[in-house]
Design a protein around this motif. Structure first.
Motif, PDB file in Angstrom:
ATOM      1  N   MET A  58     -46.717  27.559  -5.911  1.00 58.37           N
ATOM      2  CA  MET A  58     -46.291  28.592  -6.887  1.00 58.37           C
ATOM      3  C   MET A  58     -45.334  29.056  -6.532  1.00 58.37           C
ATOM      4  SD  MET A  58     -48.804  29.105  -8.648  1.00 58.37           S
ATOM      5  CE  MET A  58     -48.484  30.624  -9.719  1.00 58.37           C
ATOM      6  N   HIS A  59     -44.225  29.118  -7.176  1.00 58.94           N
ATOM      7  CA  HIS A  59     -42.921  29.452  -6.932  1.00 58.94           C
ATOM      8  C   HIS A  59     -42.655  30.707  -7.616  1.00 58.94           C
ATOM      9  CE1 HIS A  59     -41.129  25.702  -5.949  1.00 58.94           C
ATOM     10  NE2 HIS A  59     -42.517  25.362  -6.886  1.00 58.94           N
ATOM     11  N   GLU A  60     -41.618  31.908  -6.825  1.00 61.79           N
ATOM     12  CA  GLU A  60     -41.493  32.882  -7.274  1.00 61.79           C
ATOM     13  C   GLU A  60     -40.079  33.554  -7.538  1.00 61.79           C
ATOM     14  OE1 GLU A  60     -43.195  36.171  -5.499  1.00 61.79           O
ATOM     15  OE2 GLU A  60     -41.677  36.984  -4.585  1.00 61.79           O
ATOM     16  N   GLU A  61     -39.706  34.104  -8.410  1.00 66.48           N
ATOM     17  CA  GLU A  61     -38.400  34.586  -8.289  1.00 66.48           C
ATOM     18  C   GLU A  61     -37.560  36.144  -8.773  1.00 66.48           C
ATOM     19  OE1 GLU A  61     -35.960  31.534 -10.753  1.00 66.48           O
ATOM     20  OE2 GLU A  61     -33.971  32.865 -10.637  1.00 66.48           O
ATOM     21  N   ARG A  69     -40.395  40.549 -11.955  1.00 67.24           N
ATOM     22  CA  ARG A  69     -40.918  39.020 -10.793  1.00 67.24           C
ATOM     23  C   ARG A  69     -41.073  37.815 -11.775  1.00 67.24           C
ATOM     24  NH1 ARG A  69     -42.427  39.364  -5.361  1.00 67.24           N
ATOM     25  NH2 ARG A  69     -42.178  41.641  -5.637  1.00 67.24           N
ATOM     26  N   VAL A  70     -41.114  36.263 -11.675  1.00 61.90           N
ATOM     27  CA  VAL A  70     -41.497  35.577 -12.553  1.00 61.90           C
ATOM     28  C   VAL A  70     -42.163  34.447 -11.397  1.00 61.90           C
ATOM     29  CG1 VAL A  70     -40.585  33.625 -14.171  1.00 61.90           C
ATOM     30  CG2 VAL A  70     -38.974  35.469 -13.956  1.00 61.90           C
ATOM     31  N   ILE A  71     -43.729  34.468 -11.983  1.00 66.63           N
ATOM     32  CA  ILE A  71     -44.180  33.177 -11.220  1.00 66.63           C
ATOM     33  C   ILE A  71     -43.983  31.882 -11.814  1.00 66.63           C
ATOM     34  CG2 ILE A  71     -46.002  33.810 -10.061  1.00 66.63           C
ATOM     35  CD1 ILE A  71     -45.771  36.259  -8.943  1.00 66.63           C
ATOM     36  N   TRP A  72     -44.421  31.179 -11.826  1.00 67.71           N
ATOM     37  CA  TRP A  72     -45.130  29.514 -12.101  1.00 67.71           C
ATOM     38  C   TRP A  72     -45.282  28.778 -10.588  1.00 67.71           C
ATOM     39  CZ3 TRP A  72     -40.098  30.863 -10.817  1.00 67.71           C
ATOM     40  CH2 TRP A  72     -39.305  29.984 -10.287  1.00 67.71           C
ATOM     41  N   GLU A  73     -46.026  28.081 -11.313  1.00 67.00           N
ATOM     42  CA  GLU A  73     -46.800  27.009 -10.418  1.00 67.00           C
ATOM     43  C   GLU A  73     -45.446  25.604 -10.918  1.00 67.00           C
ATOM     44  OE1 GLU A  73     -51.473  25.613  -9.520  1.00 67.00           O
ATOM     45  OE2 GLU A  73     -50.207  24.562 -11.226  1.00 67.00           O
ATOM     46  N   VAL A 119     -44.956  37.273 -16.006  1.00 67.12           N
ATOM     47  CA  VAL A 119     -43.493  37.538 -15.611  1.00 67.12           C
ATOM     48  C   VAL A 119     -43.955  39.410 -15.564  1.00 67.12           C
ATOM     49  CG1 VAL A 119     -41.576  38.515 -16.817  1.00 67.12           C
ATOM     50  CG2 VAL A 119     -42.558  36.444 -17.383  1.00 67.12           C
TER      51      VAL A 119
END
Lengths: 266, 335
Positions: free
Chosen positions: B286-289, B277-281, B314
């Motif tokens: 907040m976005h995640e993929e 899981r990749v998380i960022w702003e 991550v």
């Protein structure tokens, strides 16, 4: 791994006995209470009942026999039937069960604790009795012999029965509520607080099933004059019968202990 | 995240008892041969690989409740093996059967080559070789640490030196204190001391760090690792997934009386290969993929942001995520 050979059951039991005594002695309140309680009771009853029961027999003299007898029930039966369920709740019994310690060593340790606390209790009671309540000590060696086997056999059967009864209380917390009434009722029925022959006969008959009545009677044969035997229910001390009944209870207690002893709650 | 000690675990190959018995006389011959030479082989190689615990099709029921319903388990010498499972999964029953506290209904159990159900002198020999740390005990408050450990050492034929053991569990300074005065964590250390005083080949550890503060737990884990490094095999049951992750070489998940999976903490439930899981702003949101290729996602983001990616994280599923999913699936399947 080096096998040094298996540790000896008796030696381990002796060691456990020392450990048990050490633990007991460190609980100061209970030591003081256990040792002084019989003396306190004697002081109370001695000042309430001033009369003599028979020529030359004061109530204190009669009462000391009952106190010694119930001392055996207290330090053996009562103490163990309360402490063992507590040890079971704490998990200490289960922990011991998981070690190679032989079961017998645990029982030997408990017996040593009971015997030692019994000896101190009796010594103090007799000393206090002589000093403060005009207690007459028997001079006949024969009587001291009776005294010795009564203490040993009584303590042994009381210990065995305490271990046997330890499966009855469901928890350590409730143990004293289950055990204490049994002991107190038995004491009333067996002539510890009253003169046995003055009790209703049904009470006497119930008491005759249990060991305490016989212990009291046996102790009276030690501390009361020979002539007092005629005041007993059977007009005799019946020491042979006492021996047999106590032995029977000892055997029963041992068998029940070995068969039913529980190391953990469930 | 604690450094996961993923030392190379012994391969999880169950030693099949029936595989060489297709042709019976040959099987007998081979068995005879092995039993003849096995002692010699063992003497030659002290570290001859042998299973410390072997369980085949273990069953135990209480009335109509099948607490243990066909458990197979192989635990190798020198590993820390964690048994995980919710309350009532059959964990405690299994372990208590292995410890010899409980009798089984059926199945084969061998612990250190002995059936734990033995009684009498053989039971003493068995208990001489194992150590058991039960769930929190609270006894013997009126004895000193040194007295208790010292006396327990008498029970065993080949006990360790009590002073050394007290030192090893970090109670050296508390040696002459009454047990009553110890803190919860110190008491637990004493429990371990009593568990290892007999120099056991196998140590059972039941919920060892319940009620510990984080610092004490870390220190305790160090102690357990040092025991493993000294050659003790350890069977650990715990509710704490991070504890299993930090300590165990292998873990087994048990539920409804069955083993669901046996694996290393890092690979359990396909964890090592599961999606990251990749998380960022971006723009305060907040976005995640979820991705199988987190590296390329991160480098793509790095290009987009032309440098530092805001609040980048991550992660892969934790052992706890995996565990809860596994237990949830088995529960769902049966209800």
């Amino acid at each position: 791994m080096s096998q040094k050979g298996r540790p000896n059951t008796l030696a381990l039991g002796y060691g456990r006995g020392k450990l048990e005594i050490r633990q007991f002695v460190r609980q100061r309140e209970s030591v003081v209470f256990t040792l002084l309680f019989p003396l306190m009771l004697m002081a109370i009853f001695g000042s309430v009942f001033k009369d003599t029961i028979a020529p030359g027999v004061t109530f204190s003299q009669y009462f000391v026999a009952g106190m010694i007898a119930s001392g055996m029930v207290n330090s053996g039966f009562q103490q163990l039937a309360i402490v063992i369920p507590m040890e079971r709740d704490f998990g200490s019994l289960k922990r011991l069960r998981g070690t190679p310690m032989p079961v017998a060593s645990y029982f030997i340790g408990k017996s040593i604790l009971v015997l030692v606390s019994m000896i101190f209790q009796v010594a103090l009671l007799l000393l206090g009795g002589v000093l403060f309540f005009g207690l007459h000590m028997p001079s006949d060696p024969q009587k001291w012999f009776t005294f010795a086997w009564l203490v040993l056999l009584g303590t042994a059967s009381s210990t065995a029965l305490g271990i046997a009864f330890s499966v009855v209380p469901k928890s350590g917390r409730g143990a004293s509520a289950v055990v204490s009434p049994v002991v107190i009722i038995l004491q009333f029925f067996s002539g510890v607080f009253f003169i046995f022959t003055q009790l209703p006969s049904w009470m006497q008959q119930v008491a005759a099933i249990f060991p305490l009545k016989w212990l009291c009677q046996g102790m009276r044969s030690v501390f009361l004059p020979e002539g007092f035997a005629s005041h007993e229910v059977a007009h005799s001390w019946e020491n042979g019968k006492t021996f047999l009944i106590l032995t029977a209870w000892l055997v029963a207690g041992l068998i029940i202990s070995i068969r039913t002893f529980k190391w953990s709650r469930e | 995240m604690p450094s996961s000690c993923s030392s190379i675990a012994s391969p999880d190959v169950p030693i099949s008892r029936s595989s060489c018995l297709g042709f019976r006389p040959l099987g007998w011959f081979l068995r005879g041969l092995i039993s003849l030479f096995f002692p010699i082989l063992r003497a030659q190689w002290q570290d001859w690989p042998m299973s410390i615990i072997e369980v085949r099709d273990l069953r135990k029921s209480y009335g109509t409740n099948f607490a243990v319903d066909g458990v197979d388990l192989t635990i190798e010498a020198g590993e820390i093996f964690a048994l995980l499972g919710p309350n009532g999964a059959g964990k405690t029953t299994t372990v208590e059967i292995l410890e010899g506290f409980r009798n089984r209904d059926s199945g084969d159990v061998s612990v250190l080559g002995i059936d734990p159900q033995v009684r009498g002198d053989s039971a003493r020999d068995f208990r001489d070789r194992i150590g058991i740390v039960l769930q929190a005990t609270s006894d013997a408050g009126d004895l000193k640490v040194s007295e208790t450990v010292g006396y327990f050492s008498h029970y065993y034929a080949g006990a360790k030196d009590p002073d050394e053991v007290i030192e090893a569990v970090g109670l050296g300074e508390k040696k002459n204190e009454l047990i009553r005065s110890l803190s919860g964590g110190q008491r637990r250390r004493l429990d371990v001391a009593l568990g290892i005083i007999g120099n056991p080949e196998l140590l059972f550890l039941d919920e060892p760090t319940t009620g510990f503060d984080p610092e004490a737990r870390r220190a305790f884990w160090g102690l357990i690792r040092s025991l493993r490094d000294a050659g003790t095999t350890i069977l650990l049951t715990t509710h704490y997934l991070d504890e299993a992750e930090a300590l165990a070489d292998r873990v087994a998940v048990i539920n409804k009386g069955r083993i669901i999976e046996v694996s290393t903490p890092t690979a359990l439930g396909g964890r090592a290969t599961s999606q990251a899981r990749v998380i960022w702003e971006f723009d305060g949101v907040m976005h995640e993929e979820l991705t199988n290729e987190p590296t390329s996602v991160v480098s793509r983001l790095a290009r987009e942001f032309d440098g530092e990616i805001p609040k980048l994280l991550v992660s892969r599923p934790t052992l706890e995520d995996i565990y809860l999913e596994m237990v949830g699936l088995t529960n769902g399947a049966e209800s």
